[in-house]
Design a protein around this motif. Structure first.
Motif, PDB file in Angstrom:
ATOM      1  N   CYS A   1       0.800  -1.025  -0.060  1.00  0.00           N
ATOM      2  CA  CYS A   1      -0.047  -0.072  -0.139  1.00  0.00           C
ATOM      3  C   CYS A   1       0.874   1.202  -0.056  1.00  0.00           C
ATOM      4  O   CYS A   1       1.692   1.133   0.831  1.00  0.00           O
ATOM      5  N   THR A   2       0.523   2.060  -0.796  1.00  0.00           N
ATOM      6  CA  THR A   2       1.089   3.561  -0.783  1.00  0.00           C
ATOM      7  C   THR A   2       0.383   4.679  -0.679  1.00  0.00           C
ATOM      8  O   THR A   2      -0.952   4.525  -1.220  1.00  0.00           O
ATOM      9  N   PHE A   3       0.689   5.407   0.232  1.00  0.00           N
ATOM     10  CA  PHE A   3      -0.208   6.597   0.528  1.00  0.00           C
ATOM     11  C   PHE A   3       0.577   7.890  -0.180  1.00  0.00           C
ATOM     12  O   PHE A   3       1.747   7.998  -0.226  1.00  0.00           O
ATOM     13  N   ILE A   4      -0.400   8.638  -0.855  1.00  0.00           N
ATOM     14  CA  ILE A   4      -0.204   9.952  -1.455  1.00  0.00           C
ATOM     15  C   ILE A   4      -0.941  11.066  -0.554  1.00  0.00           C
ATOM     16  O   ILE A   4      -1.963  11.022  -0.865  1.00  0.00           O
ATOM     17  N   LEU A   5      -0.233  11.778  -0.050  1.00  0.00           N
ATOM     18  CA  LEU A   5      -0.655  12.877   0.585  1.00  0.00           C
ATOM     19  C   LEU A   5      -0.485  14.372  -0.045  1.00  0.00           C
ATOM     20  O   LEU A   5       0.637  14.705  -0.294  1.00  0.00           O
ATOM     21  N   CYS A   6      -1.773  14.931  -0.509  1.00  0.00           N
ATOM     22  CA  CYS A   6      -1.582  16.061  -1.345  1.00  0.00           C
ATOM     23  C   CYS A   6      -2.058  17.292  -0.186  1.00  0.00           C
ATOM     24  O   CYS A   6      -2.849  17.238   0.289  1.00  0.00           O
ATOM     25  N   THR A   7      -1.160  18.331  -0.637  1.00  0.00           N
ATOM     26  CA  THR A   7      -1.508  19.558   0.498  1.00  0.00           C
ATOM     27  C   THR A   7      -0.742  20.570  -0.358  1.00  0.00           C
ATOM     28  O   THR A   7       0.290  20.552  -0.916  1.00  0.00           O
ATOM     29  N   THR A   8      -1.265  21.967  -0.314  1.00  0.00           N
ATOM     30  CA  THR A   8      -0.619  22.936  -0.687  1.00  0.00           C
ATOM     31  C   THR A   8      -0.160  23.829   0.546  1.00  0.00           C
ATOM     32  O   THR A   8       0.668  24.728   0.284  1.00  0.00           O
ATOM     33  N   LYS A   9      -0.296  23.129   1.687  1.00  0.00           N
ATOM     34  CA  LYS A   9       0.192  23.813   3.182  1.00  0.00           C
ATOM     35  C   LYS A   9       0.823  22.804   3.733  1.00  0.00           C
ATOM     36  O   LYS A   9       0.164  22.151   4.852  1.00  0.00           O
ATOM     37  N   PRO A  10       2.018  22.186   3.520  1.00  0.00           N
ATOM     38  CA  PRO A  10       2.638  21.205   4.237  1.00  0.00           C
ATOM     39  C   PRO A  10       2.899  21.495   5.722  1.00  0.00           C
ATOM     40  O   PRO A  10       3.043  20.884   6.599  1.00  0.00           O
ATOM     41  N   GLN A  11       3.150  22.787   6.104  1.00  0.00           N
ATOM     42  CA  GLN A  11       3.283  23.345   7.455  1.00  0.00           C
ATOM     43  C   GLN A  11       1.939  23.046   8.346  1.00  0.00           C
ATOM     44  O   GLN A  11       2.217  22.978   9.385  1.00  0.00           O
ATOM     45  N   GLY A  12       0.895  22.760   7.835  1.00  0.00           N
ATOM     46  CA  GLY A  12      -0.476  22.253   8.253  1.00  0.00           C
ATOM     47  C   GLY A  12      -0.116  20.969   8.869  1.00  0.00           C
ATOM     48  O   GLY A  12      -1.213  20.501   9.649  1.00  0.00           O
TER      49      GLY A  12
ATOM     50  N   ALA B   1       5.682  14.951  12.574  1.00  0.00           N
ATOM     51  CA  ALA B   1       6.039  13.363  12.575  1.00  0.00           C
ATOM     52  C   ALA B   1       5.400  13.099  11.523  1.00  0.00           C
ATOM     53  O   ALA B   1       6.012  12.076  10.836  1.00  0.00           O
ATOM     54  N   VAL B   2       4.486  13.496  10.792  1.00  0.00           N
ATOM     55  CA  VAL B   2       3.836  12.999   9.514  1.00  0.00           C
ATOM     56  C   VAL B   2       4.742  13.423   8.365  1.00  0.00           C
ATOM     57  O   VAL B   2       4.939  12.508   7.662  1.00  0.00           O
ATOM     58  N   ARG B   3       5.046  14.669   8.305  1.00  0.00           N
ATOM     59  CA  ARG B   3       6.054  15.173   7.368  1.00  0.00           C
ATOM     60  C   ARG B   3       7.240  14.488   7.288  1.00  0.00           C
ATOM     61  O   ARG B   3       7.739  14.284   6.231  1.00  0.00           O
ATOM     62  N   SER B   4       7.885  14.107   8.501  1.00  0.00           N
ATOM     63  CA  SER B   4       9.280  13.347   8.488  1.00  0.00           C
ATOM     64  C   SER B   4       9.169  11.872   7.981  1.00  0.00           C
ATOM     65  O   SER B   4      10.152  11.556   7.668  1.00  0.00           O
ATOM     66  N   ARG B   5       8.051  11.375   7.838  1.00  0.00           N
ATOM     67  CA  ARG B   5       7.921  10.101   7.244  1.00  0.00           C
ATOM     68  C   ARG B   5       7.340  10.014   5.696  1.00  0.00           C
ATOM     69  O   ARG B   5       6.945   8.943   5.239  1.00  0.00           O
ATOM     70  N   CYS B   6       7.282  10.999   5.440  1.00  0.00           N
ATOM     71  CA  CYS B   6       6.755  11.442   3.727  1.00  0.00           C
ATOM     72  C   CYS B   6       7.999  11.792   2.921  1.00  0.00           C
ATOM     73  O   CYS B   6       8.878  12.595   3.359  1.00  0.00           O
ATOM     74  N   GLU B   7       8.252  11.285   1.602  1.00  0.00           N
ATOM     75  CA  GLU B   7       9.025  11.902   0.645  1.00  0.00           C
ATOM     76  C   GLU B   7       8.139  13.176   0.292  1.00  0.00           C
ATOM     77  O   GLU B   7       7.037  12.971  -0.179  1.00  0.00           O
ATOM     78  N   GLN B   8       8.917  14.387   0.090  1.00  0.00           N
ATOM     79  CA  GLN B   8       8.015  15.472  -0.284  1.00  0.00           C
ATOM     80  C   GLN B   8       8.487  15.828  -1.677  1.00  0.00           C
ATOM     81  O   GLN B   8       9.618  15.907  -2.032  1.00  0.00           O
TER      82      GLN B   8
END
Length: 122
Positions: free
Chosen positions: A49-60, A64-71
């Motif tokens: 399973c792959t998660f793709i998290l889409c946002t225009t405001k990564p600071q939101g 801990a979530v951001r650190s586990r994602c390739e941006q």
């Protein structure tokens, strides 16, 4: 609760499924509790399973979530490229738009194809 249910559903095997992709748009809008539930799923992801998290405001997002994602940061496109893209879509969809209308959409989109797709909001 919805995120926890999603993660639980993804842990259930689905016959004849090689891989699943989950796209969460506007993920910065998730509550802190929802982000914490998502974090658990990211720390121990369901198999195949792959998660793709889409946002225009990564600071939101929680750090801990951001650190586990390739941006990946998508760049704006040039006005000429946007105009060509819109003209191609208009033709493919069999629509009729005046050149002035397409130019106005290009101007209001600020180089964002996503913004160009919804000219009413602009």
């Amino acid at each position: 609760d919805t995120i926890r249910e999603l993660i639980a559903e993804l842990r259930r095997p689905v016959p004849n499924t090689a891989h699943r992709v989950v796209i969460l748009d506007e993920v910065q809008s998730l509550t802190q509790d929802a982000q914490n539930s998502l974090l658990k799923g990211l720390e121990e992801p369901p198999a195949r399973c792959t998660f793709i998290l889409c946002t225009t405001k990564p600071q939101g997002l929680l750090p801990a979530v951001r650190s586990r994602c390739e941006q990946l940061v998508f760049q704006s496109i040039a006005p000429a490229e946007m105009r060509a893209l819109l003209e191609e879509i208009v033709e493919a969809e069999g629509l009729e738009l005046r050149a002035e209308t397409i130019q106005e959409i290009v101007a209001r989109s600020n180089g964002s194809p996503r913004a160009a797709s919804d000219p009413i909001k602009n």
